[in-house]
Design a protein around this motif. Sequence first.
Motif, PDB file in Angstrom:
ATOM      1  N   LEU A 141      37.687  38.626  38.319  1.00 50.50           N
ATOM      2  CA  LEU A 141      39.068  38.158  38.391  1.00 50.50           C
ATOM      3  C   LEU A 141      39.123  36.704  38.850  1.00 50.50           C
ATOM      4  CD1 LEU A 141      40.520  41.349  40.089  1.00 50.50           C
ATOM      5  CD2 LEU A 141      41.343  40.440  37.909  1.00 50.50           C
ATOM      6  N   GLY A 142      38.337  36.399  39.878  1.00 48.27           N
ATOM      7  CA  GLY A 142      38.331  35.038  40.401  1.00 48.27           C
ATOM      8  C   GLY A 142      37.707  34.049  39.442  1.00 48.27           C
ATOM      9  N   LYS A 143      36.575  34.411  38.867  1.00 48.11           N
ATOM     10  CA  LYS A 143      35.890  33.479  37.973  1.00 48.11           C
ATOM     11  C   LYS A 143      36.716  33.175  36.729  1.00 48.11           C
ATOM     12  CE  LYS A 143      31.878  35.582  37.584  1.00 48.11           C
ATOM     13  NZ  LYS A 143      30.480  35.763  37.137  1.00 48.11           N
ATOM     14  N   VAL A 144      37.406  34.193  36.203  1.00 45.02           N
ATOM     15  CA  VAL A 144      38.170  33.937  34.983  1.00 45.02           C
ATOM     16  C   VAL A 144      39.390  33.068  35.281  1.00 45.02           C
ATOM     17  CG1 VAL A 144      39.849  35.861  34.853  1.00 45.02           C
ATOM     18  CG2 VAL A 144      38.703  35.048  32.785  1.00 45.02           C
ATOM     19  N   TYR A 189      36.688  35.644  28.620  1.00 45.97           N
ATOM     20  CA  TYR A 189      36.672  36.689  29.648  1.00 45.97           C
ATOM     21  C   TYR A 189      35.474  36.467  30.568  1.00 45.97           C
ATOM     22  CZ  TYR A 189      33.034  38.949  26.797  1.00 45.97           C
ATOM     23  OH  TYR A 189      31.881  39.219  26.092  1.00 45.97           O
ATOM     24  N   ALA A 190      35.523  37.112  31.739  1.00 48.30           N
ATOM     25  CA  ALA A 190      34.461  36.974  32.721  1.00 48.30           C
ATOM     26  C   ALA A 190      33.866  38.329  33.055  1.00 48.30           C
ATOM     27  CB  ALA A 190      34.991  36.324  34.002  1.00 48.30           C
ATOM     28  N   ILE A 191      32.602  38.327  33.437  1.00 50.71           N
ATOM     29  CA  ILE A 191      31.918  39.548  33.861  1.00 50.71           C
ATOM     30  C   ILE A 191      31.384  39.343  35.282  1.00 50.71           C
ATOM     31  CG2 ILE A 191      29.929  41.064  33.483  1.00 50.71           C
ATOM     32  CD1 ILE A 191      30.180  40.539  30.511  1.00 50.71           C
ATOM     33  N   VAL A 197      29.520  43.632  44.460  1.00 50.06           N
ATOM     34  CA  VAL A 197      29.055  44.911  45.001  1.00 50.06           C
ATOM     35  C   VAL A 197      27.952  45.432  44.084  1.00 50.06           C
ATOM     36  CG1 VAL A 197      29.666  47.295  45.561  1.00 50.06           C
ATOM     37  CG2 VAL A 197      31.325  45.461  45.954  1.00 50.06           C
ATOM     38  N   ILE A 198      26.811  45.751  44.639  1.00 48.10           N
ATOM     39  CA  ILE A 198      25.732  46.317  43.837  1.00 48.10           C
ATOM     40  C   ILE A 198      26.154  47.686  43.315  1.00 48.10           C
ATOM     41  CG2 ILE A 198      23.394  47.294  43.952  1.00 48.10           C
ATOM     42  CD1 ILE A 198      23.395  44.293  43.788  1.00 48.10           C
ATOM     43  N   GLY A 199      25.901  47.905  42.017  1.00 45.22           N
ATOM     44  CA  GLY A 199      26.268  49.168  41.390  1.00 45.22           C
ATOM     45  C   GLY A 199      27.616  49.146  40.710  1.00 45.22           C
ATOM     46  N   LEU A 200      28.353  48.011  40.812  1.00 41.54           N
ATOM     47  CA  LEU A 200      29.688  47.916  40.223  1.00 41.54           C
ATOM     48  C   LEU A 200      29.774  46.684  39.340  1.00 41.54           C
ATOM     49  CD1 LEU A 200      32.487  49.437  40.548  1.00 41.54           C
ATOM     50  CD2 LEU A 200      33.131  47.517  42.014  1.00 41.54           C
ATOM     51  N   ARG A 201      30.216  46.895  38.104  1.00 39.99           N
ATOM     52  CA  ARG A 201      30.462  45.782  37.191  1.00 39.99           C
ATOM     53  C   ARG A 201      31.947  45.725  36.871  1.00 39.99           C
ATOM     54  NH1 ARG A 201      25.305  47.362  34.172  1.00 39.99           N
ATOM     55  NH2 ARG A 201      23.771  45.824  34.885  1.00 39.99           N
ATOM     56  N   CYS A 202      32.389  44.524  36.523  1.00 40.89           N
ATOM     57  CA  CYS A 202      33.814  44.316  36.286  1.00 40.89           C
ATOM     58  C   CYS A 202      33.996  43.270  35.191  1.00 40.89           C
ATOM     59  CB  CYS A 202      34.460  43.840  37.589  1.00 40.89           C
ATOM     60  SG  CYS A 202      36.249  43.728  37.546  1.00 40.89           S
ATOM     61  N   VAL A 203      34.997  43.484  34.347  1.00 42.30           N
ATOM     62  CA  VAL A 203      35.339  42.545  33.272  1.00 42.30           C
ATOM     63  C   VAL A 203      36.789  42.118  33.455  1.00 42.30           C
ATOM     64  CG1 VAL A 203      35.553  42.203  30.783  1.00 42.30           C
ATOM     65  CG2 VAL A 203      33.730  43.668  31.693  1.00 42.30           C
ATOM     66  N   ALA A 204      37.063  40.819  33.347  1.00 45.19           N
ATOM     67  CA  ALA A 204      38.423  40.308  33.562  1.00 45.19           C
ATOM     68  C   ALA A 204      38.818  39.300  32.504  1.00 45.19           C
ATOM     69  CB  ALA A 204      38.540  39.677  34.947  1.00 45.19           C
ATOM     70  N   ALA A 205      40.110  39.267  32.201  1.00 47.58           N
ATOM     71  CA  ALA A 205      40.677  38.290  31.270  1.00 47.58           C
ATOM     72  C   ALA A 205      41.869  37.617  31.929  1.00 47.58           C
ATOM     73  CB  ALA A 205      41.110  38.972  29.969  1.00 47.58           C
ATOM     74  N   VAL A 217      43.587  40.188  34.654  1.00 50.78           N
ATOM     75  CA  VAL A 217      43.497  41.646  34.483  1.00 50.78           C
ATOM     76  C   VAL A 217      42.026  42.024  34.476  1.00 50.78           C
ATOM     77  CG1 VAL A 217      43.879  43.521  32.841  1.00 50.78           C
ATOM     78  CG2 VAL A 217      45.637  41.776  33.161  1.00 50.78           C
ATOM     79  N   SER A 218      41.685  43.147  35.100  1.00 45.68           N
ATOM     80  CA  SER A 218      40.279  43.549  35.084  1.00 45.68           C
ATOM     81  C   SER A 218      40.109  45.059  35.011  1.00 45.68           C
ATOM     82  CB  SER A 218      39.553  43.031  36.328  1.00 45.68           C
ATOM     83  OG  SER A 218      39.903  43.782  37.470  1.00 45.68           O
TER      84      SER A 218
END
Length: 253
Positions: A141-144, A189-191, A197-205, A217-218
């Motif tokens: 969210l922050g990077k995007v 988009y960003a990943i 957090v290790i074990g958690l991936r997230c995608v945001a636009a 949004v993620s």
Amino acid sequence: MPKKDTNLLNSVGLACDVLDALCELGSAGVTELADEIGCSKSTAHRQLRTLHSKEYLIKNGGQYQLGLKYIDMATRVRGQIDNYDVIRKEIESLAEETGETAQFATKEHGWVVYLYKTYGKNGVQTSSNVGTREYFHSTSLGKVMMAYMSNDRVGKIIDRHGLPVKTENTVPDRESLLEDLKKIRDRGYAIDDEENVIGLRCVAAPVIQDNRIMGAVSVSGPSRRMKGDRLNQEIPNVVTRTANIIELNSKFS
């Protein structure tokens, strides 16, 4: 480091430190609070008594904690958010479609601030809640959002909050972050590849209106599910679509 503002009131700043500490601790007595914020017990006691008299705190025995007044304040703040109902509806649809945890966040004082969060049928609990503040550089969210800011603005955020290492995958330095932001702008988009957090991936636009970043949004999920085509195609497509819907509905609402 940003230049210190000499026009600030120390007593007000200390009161804010008290509230922040109680938010983290849940409840505290005078001695514990004084140790937490680094002041004398007499100063902590005066602060607590003042905030209690103004009904910002409640007292149970010798323990102080935040009062229900903040619920009213939070509700009023939420009412100031443009198109909150549009955001809520689309984030709920996103969670239902993906089965994962869906979120909307915006920016304030150089932080990512979560405004809405909900869970799909397979959604996992994460550390963020509505109102939680996170660093820009370690979250999708922050990077995007950063990717659509000027380099000068990005630099000011880094100068203010630094680039703390959250995991072994966190972007390690300014140069690497700027390179990552360019790639994010190119693909839209960003990943977060287990960077927060290790074990958690997230995608945001990003959600952009009138060339201004409204927020992002993620979708977040366990790395065992968020991988391959799902991570690089399926989730980015639905997240980007949701962001576009929020943009359009916000524009014409």
